[in-house]
Design a protein around this motif. Structure first.
Motif, PDB file in Angstrom:
ATOM      1  N   CYS A   1      -6.670   9.456 -35.236  1.00 35.86           N
ATOM      2  CA  CYS A   1      -5.875  10.264 -36.161  1.00 35.86           C
ATOM      3  C   CYS A   1      -5.051  11.270 -35.359  1.00 35.86           C
ATOM      4  O   CYS A   1      -5.540  11.851 -34.385  1.00 35.86           O
TER       5      CYS A   1
ATOM      6  N   LYS B   1      -4.321  14.211 -35.638  1.00 36.01           N
ATOM      7  CA  LYS B   1      -4.860  15.572 -35.493  1.00 36.01           C
ATOM      8  C   LYS B   1      -6.024  15.659 -34.501  1.00 36.01           C
ATOM      9  O   LYS B   1      -6.416  16.744 -34.117  1.00 36.01           O
TER      10      LYS B   1
ATOM     11  N   GLY C   1       1.324   7.409 -41.989  1.00 34.17           N
ATOM     12  CA  GLY C   1       0.617   7.627 -43.247  1.00 34.17           C
ATOM     13  C   GLY C   1      -0.645   6.807 -43.413  1.00 34.17           C
ATOM     14  O   GLY C   1      -1.047   6.497 -44.527  1.00 34.17           O
TER      15      GLY C   1
ATOM     16  N   ASN D   1      -5.147   9.642 -45.370  1.00 32.75           N
ATOM     17  CA  ASN D   1      -4.812  10.684 -46.330  1.00 32.75           C
ATOM     18  C   ASN D   1      -6.004  11.620 -46.369  1.00 32.75           C
ATOM     19  O   ASN D   1      -7.039  11.302 -46.951  1.00 32.75           O
TER      20      ASN D   1
ATOM     21  N   ASN E   1      -7.242  15.446 -47.280  1.00 34.17           N
ATOM     22  CA  ASN E   1      -6.898  16.656 -48.039  1.00 34.17           C
ATOM     23  C   ASN E   1      -5.473  16.587 -48.573  1.00 34.17           C
ATOM     24  O   ASN E   1      -4.695  17.534 -48.466  1.00 34.17           O
ATOM     25  N   ASN E   2      -5.124  15.430 -49.141  1.00 34.12           N
ATOM     26  CA  ASN E   2      -3.796  15.184 -49.722  1.00 34.12           C
ATOM     27  C   ASN E   2      -2.666  15.319 -48.707  1.00 34.12           C
ATOM     28  O   ASN E   2      -1.538  15.643 -49.059  1.00 34.12           O
ATOM     29  N   GLU E   3      -2.968  15.089 -47.459  1.00 37.98           N
ATOM     30  CA  GLU E   3      -1.968  15.130 -46.390  1.00 37.98           C
ATOM     31  C   GLU E   3      -1.934  13.764 -45.714  1.00 37.98           C
ATOM     32  O   GLU E   3      -2.967  13.260 -45.269  1.00 37.98           O
ATOM     33  N   ASP E   4      -0.768  13.142 -45.682  1.00 35.49           N
ATOM     34  CA  ASP E   4      -0.622  11.863 -45.000  1.00 35.49           C
ATOM     35  C   ASP E   4      -0.556  12.101 -43.495  1.00 35.49           C
ATOM     36  O   ASP E   4       0.276  12.871 -43.013  1.00 35.49           O
ATOM     37  N   LEU E   5      -1.454  11.451 -42.768  1.00 36.55           N
ATOM     38  CA  LEU E   5      -1.520  11.599 -41.320  1.00 36.55           C
ATOM     39  C   LEU E   5      -1.363  10.229 -40.672  1.00 36.55           C
ATOM     40  O   LEU E   5      -1.765   9.210 -41.223  1.00 36.55           O
TER      41      LEU E   5
END
Length: 173
Positions: free
Chosen positions: A129, A131, A152, A155, A157-161
C-alpha cells in the motif's frame, strides 16, 4: 496448500497447521497493537479463512517463522503457475524485536532460494500500500523495485489508495 520446511541456523520456516491458528491470531494482534498503525484486531474467523485459502489451494503457502521454538513471524504468499512461474509474497510480519537486524532479509532470501532451487522459479513479486513506507523501504532494500502501480486498489477509511507492485531485481544496485 504448498508445504514448505526450511531450517536455518536457529530459525525454522514451516507451513502453518490448523493447531497453530489461535496462537498465530493472538500473536498477529499483539504485533499490530504494538505498532503505530490503527489496524483493527484480526478475528479468529478472519485468520481461519486465510488458513482455509491456503489449505485448499495447491499454490498457496502460509508459513510460521520460529526461533528456538518461539513464533517470530508469518509469511503468506502464492505461486502463480503461468508460462513463466512466479511467487507473490502477500503478507510478511516479523516480531518487532527482530526488525532492523537483517533477519527479515535473510528469511526472504532463503524462501526465494527454496523456490529457485526446488521449483526453478526466479520471478518474485509483492504488493505494498502506498502509505506503508516502512514496508516499501524493506522490500527496496531486498532489491524489489516498482514495476507498476494499481490505482485505487485499497479503500481505507473511505480513501482510495494505490498498491505499488514490486518485482525482485537481484542485479539492481
Amino acid at each position: 496448500m504448498f508445504d514448505i520446511n526450511i531450517d536455518l541456523n536457529d530459525v525454522s520456516i514451516s507451513s502453518i497447521e490448523r493447531d497453530d491458528i489461535v496462537f498465530i491470531q493472538k500473536w498477529i494482534n499483539e504485533q499490530n497493537s504494538s505498532n503505530a498503525g490503527n489496524e483493527k484486531p484480526l478475528g479468529l474467523k478472519e485468520i481461519y479463512e486465510r488458513f482455509l485459502e491456503y489449505y485448499v489451494s495447491e499454490g498457496e503457502f502460509f508459513l510460521k517463522i520460529t526461533k528456538k521454538e518461539k513464533l517470530i513471524g508469518v509469511l503468506k504468499g502464492r505461486i502463480e503457475f503461468k508460462i513463466i512461474n512466479e511467487v507473490w509474497f502477500w503478507y510478511f510480519l516479523l516480531d518487532n524485536q527482530y526488525r532492523e537486524l537483517g533477519i527479515g532479509s535473510n528469511i526472504i532470501k532463503n524462501v526465494k532460494d527454496y523456490f529457485m532451487n526446488e521449483l526453478g522459479i526466479y520471478d518474485f513479486y509483492t504488493g505494498v500500500c502506498e502509505k506503508d513506507l516502512r514496508i516499501l523501504k524493506f522490500w527496496n532494500k531486498n532489491k524489489f523495485l516498482i514495476t507498476r502501480i494499481s490505482k485505487g486498489y485499497f479503500n481505507i477509511n473511505n480513501e482510495d489508495l494505490d498498491m505499488i507492485v514490486l518485482k525482485n531485481c537481484p542485479k539492481a544496485d
